[in-house]
Design a protein around this motif. Structure first.
Motif, PDB file in Angstrom:
ATOM      1  N   ALA A 135     -29.560  11.407  38.614  1.00 45.18           N
ATOM      2  CA  ALA A 135     -30.880  11.978  38.333  1.00 45.18           C
ATOM      3  C   ALA A 135     -31.917  10.863  38.313  1.00 45.18           C
ATOM      4  N   SER A 137     -36.274  10.066  37.570  1.00 43.81           N
ATOM      5  CA  SER A 137     -37.564  10.524  37.062  1.00 43.81           C
ATOM      6  C   SER A 137     -38.534   9.353  37.151  1.00 43.81           C
ATOM      7  N   ARG A 141     -33.675   5.962  36.436  1.00 41.98           N
ATOM      8  CA  ARG A 141     -32.524   6.710  36.949  1.00 41.98           C
ATOM      9  C   ARG A 141     -31.404   6.737  35.920  1.00 41.98           C
ATOM     10  N   LEU A 158     -30.551  18.324  32.934  1.00 43.68           N
ATOM     11  CA  LEU A 158     -31.690  17.607  33.507  1.00 43.68           C
ATOM     12  C   LEU A 158     -32.875  17.730  32.563  1.00 43.68           C
ATOM     13  N   GLU A 162     -37.149  15.349  35.686  1.00 40.57           N
ATOM     14  CA  GLU A 162     -36.037  14.731  36.397  1.00 40.57           C
ATOM     15  C   GLU A 162     -35.694  15.517  37.660  1.00 40.57           C
TER      16      GLU A 162
END
Length: 292
Positions: A135, A137, A141, A158, A162
């Motif tokens: 994931a 954002s 990570r 999540l 994200e």
């Protein structure tokens, strides 16, 4: 039905996509699950962030360690990859059961994982293989193990902002086989019950490990260790000729499905046992030298 109004963003880079998501919204990739939810007004996000124009997210990377599937890799591309099937055959075995070819041409593997539908095939595959989701954002990570990724029906782990950028499916160890089996009311429907199985053999072709993951029997993929009942089933039998009935009975006792208008709980429990026996037997055959 038509979807409610929403703001539409079409970023061209991952940084742009993460910046858009930092302001809120839902990710649109294949759209095979999200679009019907929008049209039925079961989902009403203020913003859709369409990642289809983001370069590099469709990568399918196959190494000796496993298969890394990018966020825009379509079901069909992964299913057709001989390289991916050689390293992790369970992907192709399960993808053949996902809806219809038209849907597989558009739907994405990572999108299916992020949707976290307990009736879908790929969450069970990731859970059985102890894979993970990557994931990203605007803040950085992280890697989320399959055991932690599915927190409830349609609830992935999540955080807001994200994006699931990839999923990793570990390679199959030597002398290990996999198989997938499910029962549906009609071809392409969601499964009443589905089973992904993995069997590992030792050098004497005795069962060393056996596991199965189930869909449509719980709120999240259910993984059972079946090594002990599998060991009971090979006592007194020649190598490679295990009796899987004890493992099937063990699984049927431990699943706790709900009933609905399509199938009762007792029928689903019965299916779980039958499919467990079939999937384990096929996985064991595939684990034998020369098995597919």
């Amino acid at each position: 039905m038509k979807p409610p109004p929403f703001d539409y963003r079409a970023p061209r880079t991952l940084d742009e996509a993460l910046a858009d998501l930092a302001e809120g919204g839902k990710v649109l990739a294949g759209g095979q699950s999200l679009i019907p939810l929008l049209n039925m007004r079961l989902a009403a996000p203020d913003r859709l962030v369409d990642i289809n124009g983001v370069a590099g997210l469709d990568a399918l990377e196959v190494t000796a360690a496993g298969v890394r599937v990018g966020a825009l890799a379509r079901h069909a591309a992964v299913e057709r990859s001989d390289e991916a099937a050689a390293v992790q055959p369970l992907l192709r075995q399960a993808l053949r059961h996902v809806a219809h070819p038209v849907i597989r041409n558009r739907g994405t593997v990572v999108g299916s994982l992020a949707h976290a539908d307990p009736a879908a095939e790929l969450p069970a595959v990731l859970a059985l293989l102890d894979g993970h989701v990557e994931a990203a954002s605007a803040a950085g990570r992280r890697t989320i193990a399959a055991a932690d990724f599915f927190t409830g029906p349609l609830e992935p782990a999540l955080e807001p902002g994200e994006l699931a950028v990839a999923a990793f499916f570990p390679a199959l160890p030597p002398q290990t086989g996999t198989a997938f089996a499910e029962v549906t009311r009609r071809h392409g429907d969601y499964a009443l019950v589905g089973v992904a199985a993995m069997v590992a053999l030792d050098d004497d072709l005795r069962v060393r490990a056996a596991r199965a993951a189930y869909l449509s029997v719980a709120d999240t993929p259910l993984v059972l260790d079946l090594a002990e009942p599998a060991a009971q089933g090979q006592a007194g039998r020649p190598p490679g000729a295990a009796d899987w009935s004890a493992a099937a009975a063990y699984a049927a006792e431990r699943v706790d499905p709900d009933g609905d208008i399509h199938a009762g709980a007792d029928y689903r429990r019965h299916l779980a046992g039958v499919l467990t026996g079939r999937a384990l037997a096929e996985a064991a055959r595939n684990a034998l030298p020369g098995g597919s």
